[in-house]
Design a protein around this motif. Structure first.
Motif, mmCIF file in Angstrom:
data_model
loop_
_atom_site.group_PDB
_atom_site.id
_atom_site.type_symbol
_atom_site.label_atom_id
_atom_site.label_comp_id
_atom_site.label_asym_id
_atom_site.label_seq_id
_atom_site.Cartn_x
_atom_site.Cartn_y
_atom_site.Cartn_z
ATOM 1 N N ARG A 122 0.833 -1.208 0.000
ATOM 2 C CA ARG A 122 0.000 0.000 0.000
ATOM 3 C C ARG A 122 0.863 1.252 0.000
ATOM 4 O O ARG A 122 0.592 2.223 -0.712
ATOM 5 C CB ARG A 122 -0.925 -0.016 1.228
ATOM 6 N N ASP A 158 -7.247 4.674 -9.619
ATOM 7 C CA ASP A 158 -8.311 5.247 -8.816
ATOM 8 C C ASP A 158 -7.825 5.323 -7.380
ATOM 9 O O ASP A 158 -6.810 4.722 -7.013
ATOM 10 C CB ASP A 158 -9.578 4.394 -8.903
ATOM 11 N N ILE A 159 -8.540 6.063 -6.557
ATOM 12 C CA ILE A 159 -8.171 6.242 -5.155
ATOM 13 C C ILE A 159 -9.342 5.822 -4.284
ATOM 14 O O ILE A 159 -10.486 6.224 -4.519
ATOM 15 C CB ILE A 159 -7.786 7.708 -4.853
ATOM 16 N N PHE A 160 -9.059 5.008 -3.289
ATOM 17 C CA PHE A 160 -10.077 4.568 -2.348
ATOM 18 C C PHE A 160 -9.630 4.948 -0.933
ATOM 19 O O PHE A 160 -8.445 4.896 -0.605
ATOM 20 C CB PHE A 160 -10.274 3.052 -2.432
ATOM 21 N N TYR A 161 -10.577 5.300 -0.111
ATOM 22 C CA TYR A 161 -10.250 5.688 1.260
ATOM 23 C C TYR A 161 -11.245 5.046 2.199
ATOM 24 O O TYR A 161 -12.462 5.132 2.002
ATOM 25 C CB TYR A 161 -10.302 7.209 1.406
ATOM 26 N N GLU A 162 -10.734 4.383 3.209
ATOM 27 C CA GLU A 162 -11.560 3.801 4.245
ATOM 28 C C GLU A 162 -11.335 4.568 5.535
ATOM 29 O O GLU A 162 -10.227 4.590 6.064
ATOM 30 C CB GLU A 162 -11.222 2.326 4.453
#
Length: 416
Positions: A115, A135-139
């Motif tokens: 990551r 793409d960008i993912f955020y948790e």
């Protein structure tokens, strides 16, 4: 809105869309990355970070990624990731640090490292065709935003307990071993406290022609260290030790030793370069199973040791040189000197050379047993593993590696 304003707006939107099209049409190719990491699961990285090309030689790379790691308090790992542009004057350089706790499995550790690799590569691919598919993912973390301090009931203490055994044998011989160990550690920015207890039962039974030989090589010890950071370059510490070793004729060895360490480079550059000098004074009490060649059954003696280590981890390779010298105050002729060089240098494209070794001058075998009517060169003495006199020992390793062919290293095939 009148017609002139609408026409002007249309022209602005047209030129803007043409500008975006021109920019998208002029995107750079996917960059080439040279990955330099001796402790990484490289296959896993190449399989999961696929928006760059991996090359075998840094001469073909536009990005040099160097990953080093060191142990953190309690057995975790801290990874330092340095991303550097190659072939660009005053190229971009970024550094990220990823910390994996000791409770992480190896799979969790490599997922976390991947990551950070992805995050670090984003600025270097933002003007390349890789952006068409990224793409960008955020948790959002499941924590209380108002919480400012971590509630740690263990106060940074980490403990480790392990036990293992082994059994092997053949027609005339049986070997049994039982090892146990316990470690405790607490690491903060100012303090480093470590302690360990270890021990092993080692028994060997050998059937000789006329009798059965039972060999006992038990050993055990306790080692502890308390260190305090004085500045960004210096640290003081106190070491303690208690142990025994039947093979080395030591019934009891114990000491309490103060030490100081100075690093000519700041400690936050530890993974890239270090030049460390350590000095330690050690008063030691020793008691022996059998009288030694110095006619001692026990003694209280004091020694001093000075050691240094120089290490560089750079694009061109790694240099690691360690020197240490020790002598006893009551007799300076009782001493030991050791040198440990290690080199891994990239000579030219595809060609690298490695060299490592150790040489020790040994004049401090205080625990050697007083000669008896038993010949130390007798096969039975050798089987027993009795300590043998020597004035030096050495080891050396040399390697040469040359790689040629396709510059790319992207494809992963796990079959067989």
């Amino acid at each position: 809105m009148n017609r002139s304003a609408a026409g002007l707006l249309f022209l602005l939107m047209f030129f803007y869309s043409q500008s975006l099209y021109a920019q998208s049409g002029s995107l750079e190719p996917i960059p080439n990355v040279y990955l330099d990491c001796s402790s990484c699961d490289v296959t896993y990285i190449r399989s999961n970070v696929t928006f760059v090309n991996y090359v075998r030689d840094q001469s073909d790379a536009s990005i040099y990624l160097n990953i080093t790691d060191q142990r953190t308090g309690g057995g975790g790992r801290e990874y330092t990731l340095v991303f550097s542009e190659i072939g660009v004057p005053e190229g971009r350089v970024d550094t990220l640090r990823y910390t994996s706790p000791s409770s992480d499995s190896s799979d969790e550790r490599r997922i976390g490292l991947n990551r950070y690799i992805k995050i670090g590569l984003v600025p270097y691919v933002s003007q390349t065709v890789a952006m068409r598919a990224l793409d960008i993912f955020y948790e959002a973390p499941e924590t209380d935003e108002d919480e400012e301090e971590i509630d740690d009931p263990w106060d940074n203490w980490i403990f480790d307990l392990n036990l293992r055994s082994n059994l092997s044998g053949q027609d005339t011989e049986t070997n049994f071993g039982l090892y146990s160990g316990f470690e405790a550690e607490r690491t903060t920015h100012d303090w480093k406290i470590r302690a360990r207890m270890r021990g092993e039962i080692r028994r060997r039974t050998v059937e000789l022609t006329n009798r059965t030989l039972n060999v006992n090589r038990d050993w055990g010890d306790y080692w502890g260290m308390v260190g305090y950071s004085l500045t960004s370059h210096s640290t003081v510490a106190l070491f303690s030790y208690v142990g025994f070793n039947r093979t080395n004729n030591i019934a009891l060895r114990t000491y309490l030793a103060p030490a100081i360490e100075y690093n000519f480079f700041p400690y936050d550059e530890f993974q890239q370069r270090r030049f460390i000098v350590q000095y330690q004074v050690t008063p030691t009490y020793r008691r022996y199973y059998n009288t030694t060649i110095f006619l001692q059954d026990s003694e209280l003696i004091m020694s001093q040791e000075l050691s240094t280590r120089l290490r560089y981890d750079q694009r061109w390779g790694r240099i690691d040189i360690r020197l240490s010298g020790m002598h006893f105050f009551h007799d300076s002729s009782i001493n030991r000197f050791e040198v440990n060089p290690s080199f891994n240098i990239r000579i030219i494209r595809g060609l690298s050379v490695s060299l490592s070794g150790r040489y020790r001058i040994i004049n401090d075998q205080l625990s050697l047993e007083l000669p008896t009517d038993v010949d130390p060169n007798d096969p039975e003495s050798i089987i027993r593993g009795v300590q043998r006199p020597t004035s030096f020992d050495y080891s050396i390793s040399f390697g040469l590696s040359y790689t040629f062919g396709s510059i790319y290293n992207n494809i992963v095939n796990p079959r067989f």
